[in-house]
Design a protein around this motif. Structure first.
Motif, mmCIF file in Angstrom:
data_model
loop_
_atom_site.group_PDB
_atom_site.id
_atom_site.type_symbol
_atom_site.label_atom_id
_atom_site.label_comp_id
_atom_site.label_asym_id
_atom_site.label_seq_id
_atom_site.Cartn_x
_atom_site.Cartn_y
_atom_site.Cartn_z
ATOM 1 N N VAL A 119 -0.330 6.658 -6.314
ATOM 2 C CA VAL A 119 0.791 5.707 -6.066
ATOM 3 C C VAL A 119 2.024 6.298 -6.543
ATOM 4 O O VAL A 119 3.152 6.332 -5.866
ATOM 5 N N VAL A 120 1.952 7.092 -7.619
ATOM 6 C CA VAL A 120 3.206 7.868 -7.852
ATOM 7 C C VAL A 120 3.771 8.933 -6.695
ATOM 8 O O VAL A 120 4.848 9.230 -6.418
ATOM 9 N N GLN A 146 -3.070 6.840 0.487
ATOM 10 C CA GLN A 146 -4.418 5.945 0.121
ATOM 11 C C GLN A 146 -4.002 4.551 0.012
ATOM 12 O O GLN A 146 -3.191 4.226 -0.856
ATOM 13 N N ALA A 147 -4.495 3.496 0.962
ATOM 14 C CA ALA A 147 -4.180 2.125 0.835
ATOM 15 C C ALA A 147 -4.736 1.675 -0.364
ATOM 16 O O ALA A 147 -5.912 2.086 -0.642
ATOM 17 N N GLN A 148 -4.218 0.728 -1.191
ATOM 18 C CA GLN A 148 -4.649 0.166 -2.385
ATOM 19 C C GLN A 148 -5.280 -1.236 -2.067
ATOM 20 O O GLN A 148 -4.780 -1.857 -1.335
ATOM 21 N N ASN A 153 0.977 -1.163 0.058
ATOM 22 C CA ASN A 153 0.147 0.025 0.163
ATOM 23 C C ASN A 153 0.896 1.086 -0.088
ATOM 24 O O ASN A 153 2.145 0.955 0.270
ATOM 25 N N ASN A 154 0.027 2.219 -0.381
ATOM 26 C CA ASN A 154 0.961 3.597 -0.348
ATOM 27 C C ASN A 154 1.833 4.109 0.894
ATOM 28 O O ASN A 154 2.749 4.563 0.657
ATOM 29 N N GLY A 155 1.284 3.893 2.062
ATOM 30 C CA GLY A 155 2.093 4.220 3.350
ATOM 31 C C GLY A 155 3.263 3.523 3.242
ATOM 32 O O GLY A 155 4.562 3.989 3.608
ATOM 33 N N TRP A 156 3.068 2.051 2.994
ATOM 34 C CA TRP A 156 4.529 1.350 3.032
ATOM 35 C C TRP A 156 5.256 1.743 1.956
ATOM 36 O O TRP A 156 6.527 1.944 2.077
ATOM 37 N N LEU A 162 5.201 -1.259 -13.397
ATOM 38 C CA LEU A 162 4.406 -0.003 -14.053
ATOM 39 C C LEU A 162 2.770 -0.166 -14.156
ATOM 40 O O LEU A 162 2.072 0.662 -13.599
ATOM 41 N N LYS A 163 2.420 -1.422 -14.496
ATOM 42 C CA LYS A 163 1.147 -1.662 -14.518
ATOM 43 C C LYS A 163 0.900 -3.086 -14.491
ATOM 44 O O LYS A 163 1.633 -3.915 -14.700
ATOM 45 N N LYS A 164 -0.604 -3.464 -14.186
ATOM 46 C CA LYS A 164 -0.900 -4.999 -14.449
ATOM 47 C C LYS A 164 -2.390 -4.723 -14.435
ATOM 48 O O LYS A 164 -3.069 -3.714 -13.945
ATOM 49 N N ILE A 165 -3.083 -6.034 -14.392
ATOM 50 C CA ILE A 165 -4.589 -5.983 -14.167
ATOM 51 C C ILE A 165 -4.849 -5.946 -12.618
ATOM 52 O O ILE A 165 -4.052 -6.785 -11.873
ATOM 53 N N GLY A 166 -5.308 -4.987 -12.212
ATOM 54 C CA GLY A 166 -5.584 -4.744 -10.532
ATOM 55 C C GLY A 166 -4.817 -3.423 -10.297
ATOM 56 O O GLY A 166 -3.858 -2.971 -10.833
ATOM 57 N N ALA A 167 -5.165 -3.141 -9.062
ATOM 58 C CA ALA A 167 -4.286 -1.825 -8.485
ATOM 59 C C ALA A 167 -3.325 -2.040 -7.807
ATOM 60 O O ALA A 167 -2.632 -3.246 -7.561
ATOM 61 N N GLY A 168 -2.833 -0.795 -7.168
ATOM 62 C CA GLY A 168 -1.536 -1.031 -6.568
ATOM 63 C C GLY A 168 -0.165 -0.227 -7.244
ATOM 64 O O GLY A 168 0.800 -0.464 -6.734
ATOM 65 N N ASN A 169 -0.674 0.013 -8.468
ATOM 66 C CA ASN A 169 0.498 0.416 -9.417
ATOM 67 C C ASN A 169 0.188 1.763 -9.782
ATOM 68 O O ASN A 169 -0.884 2.363 -10.023
#
Length: 425
Positions: free
Chosen positions: A406-407, A423-425, A325-328, A348-355
């Motif tokens: 995320v950036v 924000q946590a993903q 997550n973003n805090g980490w 950089l990217k994938k199916i699903g969030a967190g990137n």
């Protein structure tokens, strides 16, 4: 990457050996004792993203964790739509998933580097009989895509790290990472596959020895193999690592016979955590790469690597981190940069969030992936092909979901007095 927790206790090597003089690398990013420096010799913190999933598809990145390895995913797709259309999909995927727009955006955000996970079969044609006779047929697709990537990076004053992510035969029991087929000999069981790996790095050195946009060669991604104890699947208890060290030494020797400019990067066994028996490295233009997933963001969590840096007088670089997550993210980046360590986030990217970017799976692909996970009915071949081509088109930068938060978690402190809310993903 990513499927087993990382060990925090590192098996520290006790052997010592003399070090050779530094390779000459003026005009290139290079290792200078415990720092990575730029072409002018100034300290350089690499801040980058991995282009994971472009040349090597890991199952979880496609919503197919159950299938794990790319060759399994491809085989299951071909059973539905045939091999010819499967190849059309993969070509479209590689045409769309990384373009100039992605690199331009990364530069605008503030990243200065890219790590490219490479699959050997985009660079070497798998031609039965040729290799046995000593011949290797180069697959120009991989080199063509590297050339395009270099041009995009050069235009943005960014640098590239080439990473052999999927080596011939596969370098670990974690088959998703290296696309290893357990029914065939591994890299460690096949002298021929080792020869192919060394030949590939030699060819890369021949083609790119004078290209300063390339910052380094990451020789082998996340080996995970027990050499002394076959029950030690990840190689985390390995105390010698002789086959890994031998392969590194032969690869370095082959590269340096052609290219004395580029920085070399080595990773330990146990997904880049176990360096027992691997150090020191005679070549002084070499950096040690560790990967950091799911571990605490405390000084103690990286102390074993810092001790290696000091003991062997070589730089550290975190070649992979993420899936959190973003805090980490913000805490991990701050920890590493406080200690003078650069990084490349996954991915950089994938199916699903967190990137930074997210590929949205359309309804057709969701139906297909449900079937491939054993959770739905088999779609007609025509519908499955259309869904895959839509996914390839949707992998383009302008169709991705952009997660600026995320950036900001990764780079926000570089551009503002205080970071935006995490924000946590």
């Amino acid at each position: 990457m990513r499927h087993l927790p990382r060990l925090l206790t590192i098996l520290l090597v006790v052997c010592l050996a003399p070090s050779a003089s530094p390779a000459r690398a003026q005009g290139f990013v290079h290792a200078d004792h415990q720092q990575i420096v730029d072409a002018q010799g100034n300290p350089l913190i690499l801040r980058g993203l991995n282009l994971g999933g472009w040349m090597v598809q890991e199952g979880y990145m496609m919503g197919l964790s159950n299938l794990k390895a790319q060759h399994v995913i491809r085989g299951r797709i071909a059973q539905i739509i045939d091999e010819r259309k499967t190849e059309i999909f993969y070509q479209s995927w590689r045409d769309n998933a990384v373009t100039r727009a992605d690199i331009d955006a990364m530069a605008k955000w503030g990243f200065n580097s890219v790590r490219l996970p490479m699959h050997w079969n985009l660079f070497i044609k798998d031609t039965p009989g040729k290799a046995a006779k000593g011949g290797i047929v180069w697959n120009e697709e991989g080199f063509r895509r590297v050339d395009a990537l270099i041009a995009w990076l050069k235009a943005n004053d960014m640098v590239l790290i080439l990473d052999l992510h999927a080596a011939p035969g596969g370098q670990g029991h974690d088959i998703a990472i290296s696309d290893r087929n357990p029914r065939k000999p591994s890299l460690w069981d096949s002298p021929e596959d080792q020869r192919k790996m060394i030949a590939l790095w030699s060819e890369i050195a021949r083609r790119y020895k004078d290209e300063p946009t390339i910052a380094g060669y990451d020789l082998l991604n996340e080996p995970n193999w027990g050499f002394q104890d076959k029950t030690d699947k990840g190689g985390c208890r390995e105390t010698g690592n002789e086959p890994l060290r031998d392969l590194y030494e032969r690869t370095i020797h082959a590269i340096r016979a052609i290219d004395t400019n580029h920085m070399l990067i080595i990773e330990g066994n146990c997904w880049g955590n176990n360096y027992a028996g691997l150090l020191p490295v005679a070549d002084r233009n070499t950096t040690l790469s560790f990967h950091k997933y799911w571990t605490p963001t405390t000084q103690e969590s990286i102390e074993p690597f810092l001790r290696l840096r000091e003991q062997y007088d070589m730089p550290l670089w975190n070649g992979e981190s993420g899936e959190n997550n973003n805090g980490w993210y913000a805490r991990a980046v701050a920890l590493q940069e406080k200690n003078g360590i650069g990084w490349a986030w996954w991915p950089l990217k994938k199916i699903g969030a967190g990137n930074p970017l997210e590929i949205e799976a359309g309804a057709g692909y969701r139906r297909l992936s449900a079937y491939l996970r054993g959770e739905g009915e088999k779609p007609p071949a025509k519908a499955a092909f259309a869904a895959l081509m839509q996914l390839a088109a949707d992998s383009r930068f302008d169709r991705n979901v952009h997660h600026r938060d995320v950036v900001d978690a990764l780079l926000g402190t570089l551009h503002r007095d205080k970071t935006m809310p995490l924000q946590a993903q």
